[in-house]
Design a protein around this motif. Structure first.
Motif, PDB file in Angstrom:
ATOM      1  N   ALA A 132      35.313  13.186  -1.919  1.00  0.00           N
ATOM      2  CA  ALA A 132      35.958  12.521  -0.784  1.00  0.00           C
ATOM      3  C   ALA A 132      36.433  11.133  -1.203  1.00  0.00           C
ATOM      4  CB  ALA A 132      34.989  12.416   0.386  1.00  0.00           C
ATOM      5  N   HIS A 133      37.555  10.701  -0.652  1.00  0.00           N
ATOM      6  CA  HIS A 133      38.118   9.399  -0.996  1.00  0.00           C
ATOM      7  C   HIS A 133      37.532   8.294  -0.123  1.00  0.00           C
ATOM      8  CE1 HIS A 133      41.563   9.989  -3.882  1.00  0.00           C
ATOM      9  NE2 HIS A 133      41.091  11.223  -3.703  1.00  0.00           N
ATOM     10  N   LEU A 134      37.483   7.093  -0.699  1.00  0.00           N
ATOM     11  CA  LEU A 134      36.904   5.934  -0.030  1.00  0.00           C
ATOM     12  C   LEU A 134      37.955   5.148   0.743  1.00  0.00           C
ATOM     13  CD1 LEU A 134      34.620   4.795  -2.953  1.00  0.00           C
ATOM     14  CD2 LEU A 134      33.785   5.389  -0.669  1.00  0.00           C
ATOM     15  N   VAL A 135      37.585   4.758   1.957  1.00  0.00           N
ATOM     16  CA  VAL A 135      38.380   3.824   2.753  1.00  0.00           C
ATOM     17  C   VAL A 135      37.756   2.444   2.581  1.00  0.00           C
ATOM     18  CG1 VAL A 135      39.228   3.256   5.057  1.00  0.00           C
ATOM     19  CG2 VAL A 135      38.803   5.649   4.450  1.00  0.00           C
ATOM     20  N   PHE A 136      38.572   1.462   2.227  1.00  0.00           N
ATOM     21  CA  PHE A 136      38.084   0.090   2.080  1.00  0.00           C
ATOM     22  C   PHE A 136      38.595  -0.778   3.224  1.00  0.00           C
ATOM     23  CE2 PHE A 136      38.234   1.742  -2.326  1.00  0.00           C
ATOM     24  CZ  PHE A 136      36.884   1.638  -2.628  1.00  0.00           C
ATOM     25  N   ASP A 137      37.993  -1.952   3.379  1.00  0.00           N
ATOM     26  CA  ASP A 137      38.407  -2.851   4.453  1.00  0.00           C
ATOM     27  C   ASP A 137      39.889  -3.213   4.344  1.00  0.00           C
ATOM     28  OD1 ASP A 137      35.837  -2.747   5.332  1.00  0.00           O
ATOM     29  OD2 ASP A 137      35.378  -4.871   5.011  1.00  0.00           O
ATOM     30  N   PHE A 138      40.389  -3.325   3.109  1.00  0.00           N
ATOM     31  CA  PHE A 138      41.803  -3.691   2.995  1.00  0.00           C
ATOM     32  C   PHE A 138      42.724  -2.560   3.460  1.00  0.00           C
ATOM     33  CE2 PHE A 138      40.635  -2.639  -1.532  1.00  0.00           C
ATOM     34  CZ  PHE A 138      41.397  -1.479  -1.682  1.00  0.00           C
ATOM     35  N   HIS A 139      42.236  -1.317   3.437  1.00  0.00           N
ATOM     36  CA  HIS A 139      43.007  -0.223   4.035  1.00  0.00           C
ATOM     37  C   HIS A 139      43.164  -0.456   5.540  1.00  0.00           C
ATOM     38  CE1 HIS A 139      41.789   2.382   0.434  1.00  0.00           C
ATOM     39  NE2 HIS A 139      43.109   2.451   0.458  1.00  0.00           N
ATOM     40  N   HIS A 140      42.089  -0.928   6.195  1.00  0.00           N
ATOM     41  CA  HIS A 140      42.158  -1.250   7.619  1.00  0.00           C
ATOM     42  C   HIS A 140      43.222  -2.307   7.876  1.00  0.00           C
ATOM     43  CE1 HIS A 140      37.671  -0.004   8.478  1.00  0.00           C
ATOM     44  NE2 HIS A 140      38.398   0.979   7.992  1.00  0.00           N
ATOM     45  N   ALA A 141      43.158  -3.383   7.079  1.00  0.00           N
ATOM     46  CA  ALA A 141      44.105  -4.490   7.270  1.00  0.00           C
ATOM     47  C   ALA A 141      45.545  -4.028   7.056  1.00  0.00           C
ATOM     48  CB  ALA A 141      43.755  -5.631   6.311  1.00  0.00           C
TER      49      ALA A 141
END
Length: 453
Positions: A132-141
């Motif tokens: 599974a791929h990771l979502v990072f905080d910068f993806h949110h931004a």
């Protein structure tokens, strides 16, 4: 001829002219799949909860914590976003598959929130795919920045970073959970490269790279006990000689599918039946029954076309009585009459075995009800749900009008207990779709459901 083995076919058909046929590799345990047939928020969590009481494994195959399911057990509300809601069953393994995208801090926030409500067994039962791929905080931004750039043409995303994460996955820049579990320096270098790539695209994007890497040093060890090769796990379960009840919980819904939904007002994954195979590593032969969840009316959160929407007192009543607010975002859902053109299209894509009709009780006080049964465009009847927004925005809906029942259904527990006109409404849906209705939801609680067969 020297060295040649001659043999006739034996009674079991094992040999033909010296060739030993391998045993047929048949799937021993097939998965039951539960999918939304509209734009999400159909009440899939209730049906999953019902089926999960007998399940050994419950899985998520796509999406992230942009999805939202509410399950009510003994007046206790459980909210699920990324976790498979079948995790409520303490005897059930819960799998987050390779097709999902995982924001690790949100995952732990979610499990800890439900743990406070008594769901204490998640550590033993939860499995997270290393693919599974990771979502990072910068993806949110970035998600928020991309929406802002669209101005009046916003898609209405949840701003949970789902779209940007699937974009980096498709562009082959993404980072998978297995890489977080591996060499620290390798992960750190990939993270720096991904962060700087986004910073070049969005100069205002601020990322404290080294601080985030230290944060993920802690999260790595917290996550490690949950991470497994989920493809191998699912293969062993489906091929096991021991009978296993496998349940797959579809997130989002067919009309939000990246290929088949109302593009571009869709999610970033395949939330129709094909996404189950790619999101869990299951071959098509492992798929058994496909249950389509249909809300007794239609709702949609966010932007996008909605042919049966009622921007009037009817829509307001459906919204208020149905408590139509997004579980993840809290946004008000748009509401309208049941659209069976859409549901028939979902059936074409998913080949539904049966239907769970939910929230019938929300219609209890209407004098009359309408069902959308056909679209016309510029005077011509369309054969199916249209592919383009240009056509969809300009369709006229042909409605079938039925009388309401003007009495409560919330205490009904058999089909025969439903008011006559409610029975007619349900039967008409089944007649038009030509798919059997197996369950009918008439309230929020766990037992507020009628099993028709």
């Amino acid at each position: 001829m020297s060295g040649t083995c001659y043999a006739q076919m034996n009674g079991d058909g094992d040999h033909v002219n010296g060739f030993k046929r391998p045993l047929t590799n048949q799937c021993k345990n097939k998965a039951t799949v539960v999918l939304g047939t509209q734009w999400g928020d159909e009440g899939k969590g209730k049906i999953i909860d019902l089926l999960a009481t007998k399940a050994d494994i419950v899985c998520r195959a796509q999406g992230g914590n942009n999805a939202g399911h509410t399950v009510v057990v003994n007046d206790q509300k459980y909210f699920f976003h990324l976790l498979p809601s079948g995790l409520i069953n303490p005897k059930c393994k819960a799998v987050i598959g390779n097709g999902c995208v995982v924001h690790v801090p949100s995952l732990f926030k979610e499990v800890e929130s439900n743990e406070e409500k008594g769901l204490t067994w998640w550590r033993e039962n939860l499995i997270v795919s290393e693919r599974a791929h990771l979502v990072f905080d910068f993806h949110h931004a970035v998600d928020g920045m991309q929406e802002a750039q669209k101005g009046t043409k916003k898609l209405g995303t949840t701003k949970k970073g789902i779209g940007p994460t699937y974009s980096t996955k498709a562009a082959r820049h993404g980072i998978r959970i297995g890489e977080l579990m591996g060499n620290r320096e390798y992960f750190a270098e990939k993270y720096r490269q991904l962060a700087m790539m986004f910073q070049k695209q969005f100069p205002d994007l601020e990322i404290d790279i080294e601080s985030e890497l230290l944060r993920y040093d802690e999260l790595r060890e917290k996550l490690r006990p949950l991470v497994k090769d989920a493809v191998l796990f699912m293969h062993e379960v489906t091929q096991s000689q021991e009978e296993k009840n496998i349940l797959v919980e579809g997130a989002n819904a067919t009309m939000l599918d990246i290929d088949f939904g109302t593009y571009p007002f869709v999610t970033s994954s395949n939330c129709s039946v094909g996404g189950i195979c790619t999101g869990l590593g299951l071959p098509p032969s492992s798929i058994g029954n496909v249950v389509g969840v249909v809300k007794a009316y239609t709702s949609r959160v966010g932007a996008g076309p909605f042919p049966t929407e009622q921007c009037n007192e009817i829509g307001d009543t459906l919204q208020e009585v149905g408590k139509e607010f997004g579980v993840t975002t809290g946004r008000r859902r748009r509401c309208g009459w049941l659209d069976l053109v859409m549901v028939k299209y979902a059936h074409v894509i998913n080949n539904l075995s049966s239907i769970a009709l939910t929230k019938l009780d929300i219609l209890d006080n209407f004098e009359e009800l309408k069902i959308g049964i056909a679209y016309t465009h510029k005077g011509e009847k369309l054969p199916q749900f249209p592919a383009t927004l240009e056509v969809l925005r300009d369709v006229d809906v042909e409605y079938l009008t039925l009388p309401g029942w003007k009495q409560s259904t919330v205490n009904c527990r058999t089909f025969e207990e439903l008011p006559y006109n409610a029975q007619c409404y349900v039967n008409k849906i089944q007649e038009i779709l030509q798919v059997p209705i197996q369950w009918i939801g008439v309230g929020q609680s766990r037992d507020s459901i009628i099993q028709v067969y």
